[in-house]
Design a protein around this motif. Structure first.
Motif, PDB file in Angstrom:
ATOM      1  N   LYS A  32      30.969  39.867  37.032  1.00 29.60           N
ATOM      2  CA  LYS A  32      30.898  41.308  36.742  1.00 29.60           C
ATOM      3  C   LYS A  32      29.704  41.923  37.461  1.00 29.60           C
ATOM      4  O   LYS A  32      28.638  41.303  37.584  1.00 29.60           O
ATOM      5  CB  LYS A  32      30.811  41.565  35.244  1.00 29.60           C
TER       6      LYS A  32
ATOM      7  N   SER B 229      29.441  46.821  31.124  1.00 26.00           N
ATOM      8  CA  SER B 229      29.467  47.814  32.188  1.00 26.00           C
ATOM      9  C   SER B 229      29.632  49.197  31.563  1.00 26.00           C
ATOM     10  O   SER B 229      30.627  49.469  30.892  1.00 26.00           O
ATOM     11  CB  SER B 229      30.614  47.531  33.156  1.00 26.00           C
TER      12      SER B 229
ATOM     13  N   THR C 259      34.169  43.464  33.002  1.00 28.77           N
ATOM     14  CA  THR C 259      33.537  44.757  32.720  1.00 28.77           C
ATOM     15  C   THR C 259      32.708  44.745  31.442  1.00 28.77           C
ATOM     16  O   THR C 259      32.330  45.796  30.935  1.00 28.77           O
ATOM     17  CB  THR C 259      34.598  45.877  32.628  1.00 28.77           C
TER      18      THR C 259
END
Length: 295
Positions: free
Chosen positions: A243, A25, A22
């Motif tokens: 990711k 993100s 992540t």
């Protein structure tokens, strides 16, 4: 070289080979990505206090409906929190909305103070590790395993010389243009699992357009990203964190291919002509820190 589905840690626990990373993100997108990944079949979610998205990751976990006991959850101690690791642990647990972590990593061996632009040299990261050891021993209900991230062989040797708890994992950048085989070999020899981040190299990575990668992808009828992710999953003792916040890519990234020894050699040879590092904070170049370039 068949890819594996789990890596056994030195704690006896198993970490899923492919997890959702992540890093970068954004809040809002990451919670939906985590929710979709878990519903699709992922069972390893990786985040960090430094990413600023632990709360959203926790929301995504809850929204997925997957029992917490089925999820391997990793987060990391941020650099400015080396002097208050216990408080940082509690904050991460609260942000994630969970009672425990499956894995807690020291994000970098680089203690900082809040607001500093680089490491401070009157704080020793080895003391931070000793604090993490104490927390691990005192709170087995909160910490199932502890480990490190971005540790070179030299840093690992210093840690192991006095460690009471051997790190369960060392999370490092790994892809064909940053193989770091010396670290992987050292960790394998010491019973430390390795987790690969940035397996594609970077956003818009040149590796996705590399002719060798494209050729092998076409042979297997998959995307170039699948080959780059699979390369790490084919390495003994290595798990990998692709990711994405795009549902179709999250699903595609989950497919791991068994690569032949010849294909692995071709992919490893890319480093001879294309060598780079995706994650290289400016402060890691400070000579006294001893952070190496990718090997």
């Amino acid at each position: 070289m068949p890819a594996h589905k789990f890596i056994k840690l030195n704690t006896g626990a198993q970490i899923p080979t492919v997890g959702l990373g992540t890093w970068k993100s954004a809040p809002g997108a990451v919670e939906l990505a985590v929710e979709h990944a878990l519903k699709f079949g992922y069972r390893h979610i990786d985040t960090a206090a430094a990413y600023g998205n632990e709360t959203e990751v926790g929301i995504g976990i809850k929204a997925s409906g997957i029992p917490r006991s089925e999820i391997f959850l990793t987060t990391k101690l941020d650099n400015p929190d080396h002097l208050n690791a216990a408080e940082a642990l509690e904050k991460s647990l609260k942000n994630l909305g969970t009672d425990y972590l499956d894995l807690w990593l020291m994000h970098w061996p680089a203690p900082m103070t809040p607001g500093s632009q680089g490491p401070v040299f009157d704080v020793d990261w080895l003391d931070t590790w000793k604090t993490m050891e104490k927390l691990f021993k005192a709170h087995p209900d909160k910490l199932k395993a502890i480990g490190v991230s971005n540790f070179s062989v030299e840093f690992l040797k210093r840690l192991l010389a006095s460690a009471e708890v051997i790190p369960a994992v060392n999370q490092i950048e790994l892809h064909p243009s940053c193989p770091q085989q010396d670290i992987v070999d050292f960790c394998n020899a010491k019973g430390i699992a390795v987790t690969a981040y940035s397996p594609l190299g970077s956003d818009n990575s040149p590796l996705l357009k590399n002719e060798v990668v494209k050729k092998i992808a076409a042979k297997h009828g998959v995307q170039p990203a699948n080959i780059l992710i699979s390369l790490q999953a084919n390495r003994p003792g290595v798990s990998v964190l692709p990711k994405s916040v795009t549902n179709s890519r999250i699903e595609s990234n989950f497919s791991v291919i068994d690569l032949t020894e010849e294909e692995i050699k071709e992919l490893n040879d890319i480093d001879k002509t294309l060598h780079f590092r995706a994650c290289h904070p400016s402060w890691t170049g400070h000579g006294s820190l001893g952070f190496p370039d990718c090997k």
